[in-house]
Each structure stands twice: as C-alpha cells, then as structure tokens.
Design a protein around this motif. Sequence first.
Motif, PDB file in Angstrom:
ATOM      1  N   LEU A  87       0.827  -1.241  -0.110  1.00 28.68           N
ATOM      2  CA  LEU A  87      -0.010   0.042   0.077  1.00 28.68           C
ATOM      3  C   LEU A  87       0.804   1.414  -0.086  1.00 28.68           C
ATOM      4  CD1 LEU A  87      -2.734  -0.861   2.539  1.00 28.68           C
ATOM      5  CD2 LEU A  87      -3.075  -0.535  -0.104  1.00 28.68           C
ATOM      6  N   ASN A  88       1.859   1.295   0.646  1.00 27.22           N
ATOM      7  CA  ASN A  88       2.908   2.357   0.697  1.00 27.22           C
ATOM      8  C   ASN A  88       3.666   2.635  -0.639  1.00 27.22           C
ATOM      9  OD1 ASN A  88       2.438   2.602   3.573  1.00 27.22           O
ATOM     10  ND2 ASN A  88       4.191   1.687   4.294  1.00 27.22           N
ATOM     11  N   ALA A  89       3.976   1.485  -1.230  1.00 25.45           N
ATOM     12  CA  ALA A  89       4.378   1.521  -2.410  1.00 25.45           C
ATOM     13  C   ALA A  89       3.408   2.306  -3.535  1.00 25.45           C
ATOM     14  CB  ALA A  89       4.990   0.198  -3.103  1.00 25.45           C
ATOM     15  N   TYR A  90       2.351   1.695  -3.442  1.00 28.17           N
ATOM     16  CA  TYR A  90       1.356   2.240  -4.347  1.00 28.17           C
ATOM     17  C   TYR A  90       1.039   3.672  -4.185  1.00 28.17           C
ATOM     18  CZ  TYR A  90      -3.594   2.859  -6.120  1.00 28.17           C
ATOM     19  OH  TYR A  90      -4.647   3.267  -6.740  1.00 28.17           O
ATOM     20  N   ASN A  91       0.753   4.076  -3.043  1.00 29.75           N
ATOM     21  CA  ASN A  91       0.489   5.534  -2.652  1.00 29.75           C
ATOM     22  C   ASN A  91       1.678   6.372  -3.275  1.00 29.75           C
ATOM     23  OD1 ASN A  91      -2.083   5.171  -1.637  1.00 29.75           O
ATOM     24  ND2 ASN A  91      -1.227   4.555   0.321  1.00 29.75           N
ATOM     25  N   CYS A  92       3.032   5.805  -2.913  1.00 33.17           N
ATOM     26  CA  CYS A  92       4.060   6.603  -3.375  1.00 33.17           C
ATOM     27  C   CYS A  92       4.170   6.818  -4.744  1.00 33.17           C
ATOM     28  CB  CYS A  92       5.447   5.992  -2.771  1.00 33.17           C
ATOM     29  SG  CYS A  92       7.014   6.634  -3.521  1.00 33.17           S
ATOM     30  N   GLY A  93       3.775   5.888  -5.498  1.00 32.69           N
ATOM     31  CA  GLY A  93       3.698   5.610  -6.966  1.00 32.69           C
ATOM     32  C   GLY A  93       2.783   6.794  -7.635  1.00 32.69           C
ATOM     33  N   LYS A  94       1.576   6.985  -6.893  1.00 29.76           N
ATOM     34  CA  LYS A  94       0.532   7.689  -7.498  1.00 29.76           C
ATOM     35  C   LYS A  94       1.029   9.094  -7.167  1.00 29.76           C
ATOM     36  CE  LYS A  94      -3.848   7.153  -7.162  1.00 29.76           C
ATOM     37  NZ  LYS A  94      -5.163   7.207  -6.752  1.00 29.76           N
ATOM     38  N   ILE A  95       1.649   9.295  -6.259  1.00 32.65           N
ATOM     39  CA  ILE A  95       2.187  10.692  -6.030  1.00 32.65           C
ATOM     40  C   ILE A  95       3.290  11.117  -6.764  1.00 32.65           C
ATOM     41  CG2 ILE A  95       3.429  12.238  -4.338  1.00 32.65           C
ATOM     42  CD1 ILE A  95       1.919  10.702  -2.184  1.00 32.65           C
ATOM     43  N   LEU A  96       4.341  10.295  -7.243  1.00 34.83           N
ATOM     44  CA  LEU A  96       5.572  10.498  -8.051  1.00 34.83           C
ATOM     45  C   LEU A  96       5.195  10.519  -9.451  1.00 34.83           C
ATOM     46  CD1 LEU A  96       8.121   9.084  -5.840  1.00 34.83           C
ATOM     47  CD2 LEU A  96       7.943  11.411  -6.075  1.00 34.83           C
ATOM     48  N   PHE A  97       4.338   9.610  -9.910  1.00 33.32           N
ATOM     49  CA  PHE A  97       4.438   9.170 -11.451  1.00 33.32           C
ATOM     50  C   PHE A  97       3.243   9.457 -12.037  1.00 33.32           C
ATOM     51  CE2 PHE A  97       6.994   5.987  -9.189  1.00 33.32           C
ATOM     52  CZ  PHE A  97       8.301   6.705  -9.538  1.00 33.32           C
ATOM     53  N   GLY A  98       1.959  10.134 -11.386  1.00 27.61           N
ATOM     54  CA  GLY A  98       0.836  10.371 -11.979  1.00 27.61           C
ATOM     55  C   GLY A  98       1.050  11.648 -12.788  1.00 27.61           C
ATOM     56  N   MET A  99       0.088  11.534 -13.917  1.00 29.89           N
ATOM     57  CA  MET A  99       0.273  12.686 -14.864  1.00 29.89           C
ATOM     58  C   MET A  99      -0.241  13.935 -14.545  1.00 29.89           C
ATOM     59  SD  MET A  99      -0.810  11.077 -18.592  1.00 29.89           S
ATOM     60  CE  MET A  99       0.024   9.462 -19.193  1.00 29.89           C
ATOM     61  N   ASP A 100      -1.005  14.215 -13.541  1.00 33.81           N
ATOM     62  CA  ASP A 100      -1.424  15.571 -13.219  1.00 33.81           C
ATOM     63  C   ASP A 100      -0.458  16.196 -12.512  1.00 33.81           C
ATOM     64  OD1 ASP A 100      -1.471  13.549 -10.915  1.00 33.81           O
ATOM     65  OD2 ASP A 100      -3.346  14.109 -10.315  1.00 33.81           O
ATOM     66  N   LYS A 101       0.416  15.463 -12.061  1.00 32.02           N
ATOM     67  CA  LYS A 101       1.579  16.174 -11.163  1.00 32.02           C
ATOM     68  C   LYS A 101       2.275  17.224 -12.189  1.00 32.02           C
ATOM     69  CE  LYS A 101       6.006  15.495  -8.517  1.00 32.02           C
ATOM     70  NZ  LYS A 101       6.983  14.655  -7.931  1.00 32.02           N
ATOM     71  N   TYR A 102       2.672  16.962 -13.246  1.00 28.96           N
ATOM     72  CA  TYR A 102       3.188  17.646 -14.283  1.00 28.96           C
ATOM     73  C   TYR A 102       2.304  18.588 -15.552  1.00 28.96           C
ATOM     74  CZ  TYR A 102       6.773  14.126 -12.517  1.00 28.96           C
ATOM     75  OH  TYR A 102       7.611  13.740 -11.702  1.00 28.96           O
ATOM     76  N   GLU A 103       1.295  18.447 -15.130  1.00 31.27           N
ATOM     77  CA  GLU A 103       0.283  19.165 -16.254  1.00 31.27           C
ATOM     78  C   GLU A 103       0.765  20.656 -16.437  1.00 31.27           C
ATOM     79  OE1 GLU A 103      -4.558  19.316 -17.187  1.00 31.27           O
ATOM     80  OE2 GLU A 103      -3.695  17.460 -16.118  1.00 31.27           O
ATOM     81  N   ASN A 104       0.626  21.213 -15.364  1.00 31.44           N
ATOM     82  CA  ASN A 104       0.830  22.752 -15.412  1.00 31.44           C
ATOM     83  C   ASN A 104       2.305  23.157 -15.725  1.00 31.44           C
ATOM     84  OD1 ASN A 104      -1.985  23.251 -14.847  1.00 31.44           O
ATOM     85  ND2 ASN A 104      -1.674  23.246 -12.736  1.00 31.44           N
TER      86      ASN A 104
END
Length: 394
Positions: A369-386
Amino acid sequence: MVNENKILYVSKSCFPNMASGVRVTNITKLLQNNGYNVIMYSSFDIEYIPKQYREQLNIVNQGKFSVFNYDACKYLYKQKKSNTFINKIISYLENFLNFNLIKNIKKLCIDENIRYVILYNPLYNVSKKVYKFCKKNNIKLIIDNTEWYQVTGKFIDKYIAKSVNKRILKLDKRINNIISISPWMDKWYKDRGINSICVLPLMDNFKEPVKDVNSKFIHLVYCGVPGKKDLLIPIINGIKTVNSKINKFKVTIIGVTSQYFGDEDLEKYNIYCLGKISREQVFEHYNNANFSCLFRNDARYAKAGFSTKVAESLSFGVPVLCNIVGGTDDIIEDGYNGFKIKNIDEDSVESMLLKISTLDCDQLFDLRLNAYNCGKILFGMDKYENSLKEFLNK
C-alpha cells in the motif's frame, strides 16, 4: 504557417512496448491533454514493433512512412526495406550519419507546420543540425534526456555513448530546453544555468494491490534485460543461499531466459526465467508480486537516469529492493516502500532477504500500500500538467 500547438516528438521507439516507448507515449498523452497536437516519429522501421501489436494496428503506407493512429496520436515509422546488401550498408551508415533521420525531421517540420520538436536522447550530429534548422525557422527545439551513458561495449555502443555525452556537455546549453528524467540530471543542468524541467517516468496504469493471504512464498519479480545496467547475480546468489535454508522465496525474471545466466538449474531454487512476454502478462506478474528489485553500480549512469522498472513497480503497489547509489533509489524509504542496502555483496543481500522472510501477511501488504501511494504521488500525470505547459511556453 506554424501551428502553435503542433509538436513533433522524435524517438527510436515511440510505441509503448519498451521503457523508452512508455515514456514518450505518456508524455504525449499529457501534452495532448493540454491541447497540443503531437506527431510521433520513430527512426526505426515498422517491424521494430512486435508482430502481436502490429496486427492490431491499422497501418498504411504514406510516402516513405508506415503510418497509424494509436491513442488519438499519429505515429510515423520507416517502411521496411528489402534486405539487400546495399540497404544493409545504408542502414549501418545511418547509425552514424543519420542523414535520412535529419532530412525527414526537416521535411515533417515544414509539411506539418511544426512549432515544437522534441528529440529523445539524440546524438550530437542530429541535435546540432536540427538545432540550426529550428533556429532558422522559429521552431522550439527540446531535448528529452534520459541517459548519461557509460562508454563501454562494442564500437557502435561506444560511438552512441560518446555522441550523446558530447551533446550533453557541448550543445545542450545552446539548445537550453531540457526535459530531464531525474532530479540528479535536472540539478546538473540548472547548476549550469540551463533551462530544465524534471519529468519522472509517467504512469497511467495504477492498480491498487490486493492482500494475498494464501501464498506460501514471498514473490520477487524483475522485468527487463539487465545488460550493463542492472546487477542480477547478487540477488540470484542470495536467493539460492536463503532458499537452501528456508525455501521462502519465489523469483520471476522476465526478459531473459536462464541461458542468459549460464545456469540451467535455477528452477530448483524457485527462480524462473520467462524470457520475453507481453506487457499485459508483465502486469499480471506485478499484481502477484511482493517485491521487485533493482541493483546497480554506484556510477553516473545510475544517478543521471531513472528506472522505468521502479516507476512501473510502484504504480502496481510493488515495493522495491535496491542498493544505495544516489539515483532512483532516493525515492525508496527503507522499510516503508521497499528495502535498501549499502553494498551488494552476498552477505548484505542474504541479510536483507532473511529480514524480509520474517514479515507476516499484514506487514507485506502495508509495504504494498505504501508503494502504491508513493507511485501515485510521484508518477501520476496530473503532477506535471501545469509545469510542462509552462515549460513549453517559457
């Protein structure tokens, strides 16, 4: 007339059947979500895409190119040429001179009214000539830089490494628009006053893990071809030693067969080498894994790059076993979303595996679960959109 929203993205592999293709495809999705129109151009011929994928695509020949649409994006590959002696000579020379690649980039820029050109890990001579063309035609040139190679291997490998490294050291400052794959590389550019944005490998296939209460083994998975980057022998030897004592681990190695290691007896230690399989099958193995692994030498290539394997692993909620080199491993917190060791000698690996072998089902699932939550934060597209849009308009 230049189309202000039109981008030409040039890479060897554009299609998402390998790490470079995954990166290029997902950055393209992000750009298209921001209203840009992206054309993908590969310097490889169409048969570089595996047959099982080609058969699902509506490929048509247009001029010199094999063209298809995928995920609302236009792809252009070179048409497959006959395997004559003269074509082999031309293909070999193209590796060094890139005359067709440069000519096709220029032609596509004019024909398609391109405003931005993104070159993925280009050689020095390609970058230099495209840079002069873009400057003359008011086109913004951007380098997507994911590697700083070690100069090793055969002649062609050494040539490519030296050419890319020369571009980084001598030309990227003039181009002054860099998409960096890692924080280390981004900092290196910014410390020299070069305009850079860090975009880690982007993922769009996050899958929350499910607790497995029935498994007899702790499952480790490795996906890729080790080559000169990844060190698998330490983990293989460690598993052999530990399983000889407690038989607690099962290892799946995807991408190579047991012949790669010169050891036909791996299966008696619960180590299974599957060779190349489809990405869909890879995802199934991630679903069933407790850990993936990434061990690398403490060298510049390991700091400057960022492993797509790790990004993919975390996006499926699979914690990572790694060693400390000051690169991709920086995102792994020991005992939280994986485990880290300082040295990759046999004793250190064995000690780490024995520690993991004591974890119960709930502890293993918390790590996932920790790995999954870390992945969503670091590698999700919305992080880089702006930030990516601002970078393009800077």
